[in-house]
Scaffold this motif. Structure first.
Motif, PDB file in Angstrom:
ATOM      1  N   SER A  78       0.815  -1.221   0.000  1.00 17.59           N
ATOM      2  CA  SER A  78       0.000   0.000   0.000  1.00 17.59           C
ATOM      3  C   SER A  78       0.848   1.269   0.000  1.00 17.59           C
ATOM      4  N   LYS A  79       2.154   1.134   0.219  1.00 20.07           N
ATOM      5  CA  LYS A  79       3.006   2.326   0.337  1.00 20.07           C
ATOM      6  C   LYS A  79       3.860   2.514  -0.909  1.00 20.07           C
ATOM      7  N   GLU A  80       3.869   3.757  -1.352  1.00 19.35           N
ATOM      8  CA  GLU A  80       4.700   4.148  -2.490  1.00 19.35           C
ATOM      9  C   GLU A  80       6.166   3.699  -2.303  1.00 19.35           C
ATOM     10  N   GLU A  81       6.683   3.867  -1.079  1.00 15.08           N
ATOM     11  CA  GLU A  81       8.109   3.620  -0.826  1.00 15.08           C
ATOM     12  C   GLU A  81       8.468   2.140  -0.878  1.00 15.08           C
ATOM     13  N   THR A  82       7.481   1.268  -0.705  1.00 18.41           N
ATOM     14  CA  THR A  82       7.824  -0.152  -0.542  1.00 18.41           C
ATOM     15  C   THR A  82       7.141  -1.087  -1.533  1.00 18.41           C
ATOM     16  N   ARG A  83       6.215  -0.563  -2.323  1.00 19.92           N
ATOM     17  CA  ARG A  83       5.403  -1.496  -3.123  1.00 19.92           C
ATOM     18  C   ARG A  83       6.192  -2.195  -4.220  1.00 19.92           C
ATOM     19  N   HIS A  84       7.355  -1.632  -4.598  1.00 25.75           N
ATOM     20  CA  HIS A  84       8.152  -2.231  -5.674  1.00 25.75           C
ATOM     21  C   HIS A  84       9.088  -3.334  -5.166  1.00 25.75           C
ATOM     22  N   ILE A  85       9.236  -3.456  -3.844  1.00 29.60           N
ATOM     23  CA  ILE A  85      10.241  -4.384  -3.297  1.00 29.60           C
ATOM     24  C   ILE A  85       9.707  -5.816  -3.379  1.00 29.60           C
ATOM     25  N   PRO A  86      10.435  -6.714  -4.050  1.00 34.20           N
ATOM     26  CA  PRO A  86       9.968  -8.102  -4.068  1.00 34.20           C
ATOM     27  C   PRO A  86      10.032  -8.723  -2.677  1.00 34.20           C
ATOM     28  N   VAL A  87       9.059  -9.576  -2.392  1.00 32.26           N
ATOM     29  CA  VAL A  87       8.984 -10.212  -1.076  1.00 32.26           C
ATOM     30  C   VAL A  87       8.971 -11.732  -1.251  1.00 32.26           C
ATOM     31  N   LEU A  88       9.888 -12.391  -0.548  1.00 26.80           N
ATOM     32  CA  LEU A  88       9.943 -13.852  -0.519  1.00 26.80           C
ATOM     33  C   LEU A  88       9.378 -14.332   0.821  1.00 26.80           C
ATOM     34  N   GLY A  89       8.271 -15.042   0.786  1.00 27.96           N
ATOM     35  CA  GLY A  89       7.732 -15.621   1.997  1.00 27.96           C
ATOM     36  C   GLY A  89       8.605 -16.795   2.433  1.00 27.96           C
ATOM     37  N   VAL A  90       8.889 -16.871   3.734  1.00 21.14           N
ATOM     38  CA  VAL A  90       9.690 -17.969   4.283  1.00 21.14           C
ATOM     39  C   VAL A  90       8.910 -18.499   5.478  1.00 21.14           C
ATOM     40  N   SER A  91       8.262 -19.650   5.300  1.00 13.78           N
ATOM     41  CA  SER A  91       7.309 -20.061   6.333  1.00 13.78           C
ATOM     42  C   SER A  91       7.168 -21.564   6.450  1.00 13.78           C
ATOM     43  N   ALA A  92       6.832 -21.991   7.657  1.00  7.24           N
ATOM     44  CA  ALA A  92       6.541 -23.402   7.884  1.00  7.24           C
ATOM     45  C   ALA A  92       5.146 -23.777   7.380  1.00  7.24           C
ATOM     46  N   PHE A  93       4.329 -22.777   7.059  1.00 10.70           N
ATOM     47  CA  PHE A  93       3.013 -23.074   6.478  1.00 10.70           C
ATOM     48  C   PHE A  93       3.242 -23.592   5.068  1.00 10.70           C
ATOM     49  N   ALA A  94       2.983 -24.890   4.866  1.00 11.25           N
ATOM     50  CA  ALA A  94       3.460 -25.538   3.643  1.00 11.25           C
ATOM     51  C   ALA A  94       2.370 -26.260   2.863  1.00 11.25           C
ATOM     52  N   GLN A  95       1.118 -25.907   3.127  1.00 11.70           N
ATOM     53  CA  GLN A  95       0.044 -26.501   2.328  1.00 11.70           C
ATOM     54  C   GLN A  95      -0.037 -25.803   0.966  1.00 11.70           C
ATOM     55  N   ALA A  97      -2.573 -24.529  -0.235  1.00 10.64           N
ATOM     56  CA  ALA A  97      -3.365 -23.313  -0.028  1.00 10.64           C
ATOM     57  C   ALA A  97      -2.496 -22.158   0.471  1.00 10.64           C
ATOM     58  N   ASP A  98      -1.453 -22.482   1.240  1.00  7.34           N
ATOM     59  CA  ASP A  98      -0.550 -21.433   1.721  1.00  7.34           C
ATOM     60  C   ASP A  98       0.243 -20.832   0.560  1.00  7.34           C
ATOM     61  N   MET A  99       0.725 -21.707  -0.325  1.00  5.27           N
ATOM     62  CA  MET A  99       1.471 -21.226  -1.495  1.00  5.27           C
ATOM     63  C   MET A  99       0.565 -20.364  -2.367  1.00  5.27           C
ATOM     64  N   GLU A 100      -0.678 -20.820  -2.530  1.00  7.11           N
ATOM     65  CA  GLU A 100      -1.618 -20.090  -3.385  1.00  7.11           C
ATOM     66  C   GLU A 100      -1.956 -18.724  -2.771  1.00  7.11           C
ATOM     67  N   ARG A 101      -2.159 -18.735  -1.469  1.00  9.10           N
ATOM     68  CA  ARG A 101      -2.466 -17.465  -0.803  1.00  9.10           C
ATOM     69  C   ARG A 101      -1.302 -16.482  -0.985  1.00  9.10           C
ATOM     70  N   ALA A 102      -0.071 -16.996  -0.875  1.00  4.74           N
ATOM     71  CA  ALA A 102       1.094 -16.125  -1.061  1.00  4.74           C
ATOM     72  C   ALA A 102       1.123 -15.566  -2.486  1.00  4.74           C
ATOM     73  N   ARG A 103       0.842 -16.432  -3.446  1.00  2.25           N
ATOM     74  CA  ARG A 103       0.807 -15.993  -4.844  1.00  2.25           C
ATOM     75  C   ARG A 103      -0.178 -14.841  -5.054  1.00  2.25           C
ATOM     76  N   VAL A 104      -1.411 -15.052  -4.591  1.00  2.00           N
ATOM     77  CA  VAL A 104      -2.434 -14.038  -4.863  1.00  2.00           C
ATOM     78  C   VAL A 104      -2.223 -12.788  -3.997  1.00  2.00           C
ATOM     79  N   SER A 105      -1.443 -12.917  -2.939  1.00  2.00           N
ATOM     80  CA  SER A 105      -1.178 -11.764  -2.082  1.00  2.00           C
ATOM     81  C   SER A 105      -0.031 -10.908  -2.609  1.00  2.00           C
ATOM     82  N   GLY A 106       0.589 -11.349  -3.691  1.00  2.00           N
ATOM     83  CA  GLY A 106       1.622 -10.521  -4.310  1.00  2.00           C
ATOM     84  C   GLY A 106       3.044 -10.884  -3.947  1.00  2.00           C
ATOM     85  N   PHE A 107       3.220 -12.007  -3.253  1.00  2.00           N
ATOM     86  CA  PHE A 107       4.589 -12.443  -2.966  1.00  2.00           C
ATOM     87  C   PHE A 107       5.294 -12.798  -4.279  1.00  2.00           C
TER      88      PHE A 107
END
Ligand SMILES: [Mg+2]
Length: 138
Positions: A75-92, A94-104
Protein backbone atom coordinates in the motif's frame (compact mmCIF):
# COMPACT_ATOMS: atom_id res chain seq x y z
CA UNK A 1 35.51 -2.77 4.93
CA UNK A 2 33.27 -4.78 2.69
CA UNK A 3 31.20 -3.02 0.05
CA UNK A 4 27.75 -4.54 -0.03
CA UNK A 5 26.07 -4.52 -3.40
CA UNK A 6 22.52 -5.37 -2.31
CA UNK A 7 20.43 -5.10 0.83
CA UNK A 8 17.93 -7.66 2.06
CA UNK A 9 15.67 -7.39 5.11
CA UNK A 10 14.64 -10.55 6.96
CA UNK A 11 11.55 -10.25 9.16
CA UNK A 12 11.54 -13.26 11.50
CA UNK A 13 10.57 -13.66 15.14
CA UNK A 14 12.40 -16.94 15.75
CA UNK A 15 15.97 -16.32 16.92
CA UNK A 16 17.24 -19.71 15.71
CA UNK A 17 15.91 -19.09 12.20
CA UNK A 18 17.42 -15.62 12.23
CA UNK A 19 20.81 -16.98 13.24
CA UNK A 20 20.62 -19.61 10.51
CA UNK A 21 19.84 -16.95 7.90
CA UNK A 22 22.73 -14.82 9.11
CA UNK A 23 25.06 -17.77 8.55
CA UNK A 24 23.59 -18.49 5.12
CA UNK A 25 24.15 -14.92 3.99
CA UNK A 26 27.68 -14.87 5.36
CA UNK A 27 28.58 -18.07 3.56
CA UNK A 28 26.59 -17.96 0.31
CA UNK A 29 25.68 -14.31 -0.17
CA UNK A 30 28.65 -12.40 1.23
CA UNK A 31 28.06 -9.33 -0.96
CA UNK A 32 24.51 -8.93 0.33
CA UNK A 33 23.84 -6.92 3.49
CA UNK A 34 21.27 -8.63 5.70
CA UNK A 35 19.12 -6.38 7.89
CA UNK A 36 17.08 -8.04 10.62
CA UNK A 37 13.73 -7.33 12.24
CA UNK A 38 11.99 -9.57 14.78
CA UNK A 39 8.53 -8.09 14.23
CA UNK A 40 6.60 -6.92 11.18
CA UNK A 41 6.13 -3.52 12.80
CA UNK A 42 9.90 -2.99 13.11
CA UNK A 43 10.47 -4.42 9.64
CA UNK A 44 7.97 -2.00 8.12
CA UNK A 45 9.74 0.93 9.75
CA UNK A 46 13.08 -0.25 8.32
CA UNK A 47 11.51 -0.75 4.89
CA UNK A 48 10.25 2.82 4.88
CA UNK A 49 13.70 4.30 5.46
CA UNK A 50 16.21 1.88 3.89
CA UNK A 51 16.55 1.18 0.18
CA UNK A 52 15.89 -2.57 0.04
CA UNK A 53 16.34 -4.97 -2.86
CA UNK A 54 14.37 -7.83 -1.30
CA UNK A 55 12.41 -8.69 1.83
CA UNK A 56 12.33 -12.17 3.34
CA UNK A 57 9.11 -12.40 5.30
CA UNK A 58 8.07 -14.97 7.87
CA UNK A 59 4.31 -15.49 7.99
CA UNK A 60 3.72 -16.47 11.62
CA UNK A 61 4.71 -13.36 13.56
CA UNK A 62 3.54 -11.73 16.79
CA UNK A 63 1.44 -8.63 16.16
CA UNK A 64 1.00 -8.13 12.43
CA UNK A 65 1.49 -11.41 10.59
CA UNK A 66 3.22 -11.78 7.23
CA UNK A 67 0.08 -11.20 5.19
CA UNK A 68 -0.84 -8.07 7.10
CA UNK A 69 2.72 -6.84 6.65
CA UNK A 70 2.48 -7.60 2.94
CA UNK A 71 -0.68 -5.49 2.68
CA UNK A 72 1.12 -2.56 4.26
CA UNK A 73 4.17 -2.99 2.02
CA UNK A 74 1.98 -3.06 -1.09
CA UNK A 75 0.00 0.00 0.00
CA UNK A 76 3.01 2.33 0.34
CA UNK A 77 4.70 4.15 -2.49
CA UNK A 78 8.11 3.62 -0.83
CA UNK A 79 7.82 -0.15 -0.54
CA UNK A 80 5.40 -1.50 -3.12
CA UNK A 81 8.15 -2.23 -5.67
CA UNK A 82 10.24 -4.38 -3.30
CA UNK A 83 9.97 -8.10 -4.07
CA UNK A 84 8.98 -10.21 -1.08
CA UNK A 85 9.94 -13.85 -0.52
CA UNK A 86 7.73 -15.62 2.00
CA UNK A 87 9.69 -17.97 4.28
CA UNK A 88 7.31 -20.06 6.33
CA UNK A 89 6.54 -23.40 7.88
CA UNK A 90 3.01 -23.07 6.48
CA UNK A 91 3.46 -25.54 3.64
CA UNK A 92 0.04 -26.50 2.33
CA UNK A 93 -0.86 -25.86 -1.30
CA UNK A 94 -3.36 -23.31 -0.03
CA UNK A 95 -0.55 -21.43 1.72
CA UNK A 96 1.47 -21.23 -1.50
CA UNK A 97 -1.62 -20.09 -3.38
CA UNK A 98 -2.47 -17.46 -0.80
CA UNK A 99 1.09 -16.12 -1.06
CA UNK A 100 0.81 -15.99 -4.84
CA UNK A 101 -2.43 -14.04 -4.86
CA UNK A 102 -1.18 -11.76 -2.08
CA UNK A 103 1.62 -10.52 -4.31
CA UNK A 104 4.59 -12.44 -2.97
CA UNK A 105 7.36 -12.79 -5.55
CA UNK A 106 8.20 -16.15 -4.05
CA UNK A 107 7.67 -18.51 -1.18
CA UNK A 108 9.90 -21.14 0.37
CA UNK A 109 8.74 -23.53 3.04
CA UNK A 110 10.63 -24.23 6.26
CA UNK A 111 12.65 -26.22 6.83
CA UNK A 112 14.49 -25.41 3.65
CA UNK A 113 17.72 -26.55 2.07
CA UNK A 114 20.27 -23.82 2.58
CA UNK A 115 21.40 -23.82 -1.04
CA UNK A 116 17.85 -23.57 -2.34
CA UNK A 117 17.19 -20.58 -0.13
CA UNK A 118 20.40 -18.92 -1.33
CA UNK A 119 19.46 -19.63 -4.95
CA UNK A 120 15.97 -18.21 -4.46
CA UNK A 121 17.45 -15.02 -3.01
CA UNK A 122 19.94 -14.73 -5.89
CA UNK A 123 17.17 -15.29 -8.43
CA UNK A 124 14.95 -12.60 -7.01
CA UNK A 125 17.88 -10.19 -6.68
CA UNK A 126 18.62 -10.87 -10.35
CA UNK A 127 15.10 -9.81 -11.22
CA UNK A 128 13.39 -13.14 -11.69
CA UNK A 129 9.73 -12.58 -11.06
CA UNK A 130 8.55 -15.66 -9.21
CA UNK A 131 10.20 -18.36 -7.14
CA UNK A 132 7.87 -20.74 -5.35
CA UNK A 133 9.57 -23.69 -3.72
CA UNK A 134 8.02 -26.28 -1.51
CA UNK A 135 11.08 -27.68 0.15
CA UNK A 136 10.42 -30.05 2.99
CA UNK A 137 13.73 -31.62 3.93
CA UNK A 138 13.23 -35.32 4.33
MG1 LIG B 1 7.50 -16.98 13.06
Amino acid sequence: MEAYRRTVLYIEDDAVNMTLMRHIFRKYLPAVLLLEAETAELGLRIAMREPLDLILLDIGLPGLDGYAAMNVLRSKEETRHIPVLGVSAFAQNADMERARVSGFAGYITKPFQVRLLAEAVESLLAGRAHVFIEDKIR
